[in-house]
Design an enzyme around this catalytic site. Sequence first.
Site, mmCIF file in Angstrom:
data_model
loop_
_atom_site.group_PDB
_atom_site.id
_atom_site.type_symbol
_atom_site.label_atom_id
_atom_site.label_comp_id
_atom_site.label_asym_id
_atom_site.label_seq_id
_atom_site.Cartn_x
_atom_site.Cartn_y
_atom_site.Cartn_z
ATOM 1 N N ARG A 10 0.616 -1.331 0.046
ATOM 2 C CA ARG A 10 -0.101 0.004 0.051
ATOM 3 C C ARG A 10 1.060 0.976 0.404
ATOM 4 N NH1 ARG A 10 -1.332 2.173 5.191
ATOM 5 N NH2 ARG A 10 -0.231 1.382 7.069
ATOM 6 N N ASN A 20 7.551 1.207 -0.130
ATOM 7 C CA ASN A 20 7.711 0.158 -1.240
ATOM 8 C C ASN A 20 8.529 0.389 -2.320
ATOM 9 O OD1 ASN A 20 6.516 -1.859 0.313
ATOM 10 N ND2 ASN A 20 4.151 -0.786 0.276
ATOM 11 N N ARG A 72 -6.083 -2.835 -4.736
ATOM 12 C CA ARG A 72 -7.223 -3.686 -3.510
ATOM 13 C C ARG A 72 -8.287 -2.027 -3.356
ATOM 14 N NH1 ARG A 72 -1.765 -3.872 0.077
ATOM 15 N NH2 ARG A 72 -3.658 -3.993 1.826
ATOM 16 N N GLN A 106 5.977 -10.819 1.428
ATOM 17 C CA GLN A 106 6.191 -9.755 2.352
ATOM 18 C C GLN A 106 7.168 -8.417 1.576
ATOM 19 O OE1 GLN A 106 3.347 -8.988 4.094
ATOM 20 N NE2 GLN A 106 3.847 -10.508 5.589
ATOM 21 N N ARG A 157 24.010 -21.827 31.729
ATOM 22 C CA ARG A 157 24.636 -21.810 30.402
ATOM 23 C C ARG A 157 24.713 -22.402 28.857
ATOM 24 N NH1 ARG A 157 23.718 -16.176 29.330
ATOM 25 N NH2 ARG A 157 23.599 -15.544 31.734
#
Length: 387
Positions: A10, A20, A72, A106, A157
Amino acid sequence: MKTIAFIPVRGGSKSIPLKNIKLLCGKPLVCWNIEALERCSLVDKIIVATDSEQIEEVVLSKHYHKVTIYHRLAENACDTASTESVMLEYIDRECLSNDTIFMLVQATSPLTETCHFSEALDLYAKGIYDSMLTCVRNYRFFWNDDGTSKNYDYMYRPRRQNFSGELMENGAFYINTVGNILRNGNRLGGKIGIYEMPEYTATEIDELDDWIILENLMRKYVLLRQENLKNKIKLFLSDVDGTLTDGGMYYSENSEELKKFNTRDGMGFQLLREEGIKTGIITSENTKIVENRAKKLKVDYLVQGKYNGGKLEAVKDICDDLGLTWEQVAYIGDDVNCYELLKSVGVAACPADAIIGVKNIPGINVMSKKGGEGCVREFIEMIISQK
């Protein structure tokens, strides 16, 4: 069964405006994933779902082969809209079949490469899992608010090399079927599998600090490897029919055979010469046309009339002549007569319209362009470019 890669981007990012399409190492952010998907032979279609005309213009200006823009709805592009909302919107609008493989990708994870998509889709195709997500292994020690250790015993540890760590979702991509997505209303569902990615892919871009981190990681793990590839390759070889040409057979009125070559591929050979890389053409046919084209391109080696095993022997002779190993050879071909050579060289590639058997050779680079349409130039630029 089709595989769709779905990239929601978007235009309303608050932390980094229009992130983007902001340049990351010289390339719009979303284009890193698009180009990796373009080279993935297992992906049939790439959907970029956006509400931004600017993003649309940038993506379309690249003239990708698999990409379609989906506009969209505004209500599914606001700050509060979930990714699932735009996924479900697209699935409903397009009336996708339930068995369509739907891969959510993504753009904020630009370190995802073609090999990651291919390996994960290969694993998914085995039918072991209903859906899959990507994770990285985290070797940090975690604690609860009440002061108790969460994932290790602080009294003992462990050393890092003895610590199995924990799997952390890195948000790179998710694989599911349309039917499962509709049943669960979610990107995941059913028996969930994990595709483990390298630790350096853990960071997602959300804030400006992430951008700085990702640019440094991109230079170290992706661009530097491309530079190493450029330095490694000393001999570049290409097939002819279906690679340097479109594979068509043309005849004049006098029954003279003709072939159509791409000028940009020709310029690619000049670029290789300027880089000090030896060049050659190796083909199963034996024609005067190819001989003339080889002279025009000023290639160092021309081998005609050789098939699978014959091609291997011919290239071995060239390597012996130059004192090179197979790892220093790059070759692009498209059909069964190229198969053995493609499996043997250090870097292999094929046109977008190569036969399936060639596309499925492990580690092969599938170009976004078809034979005769600049696929050889695309492969050459992949080798010599530092972009």
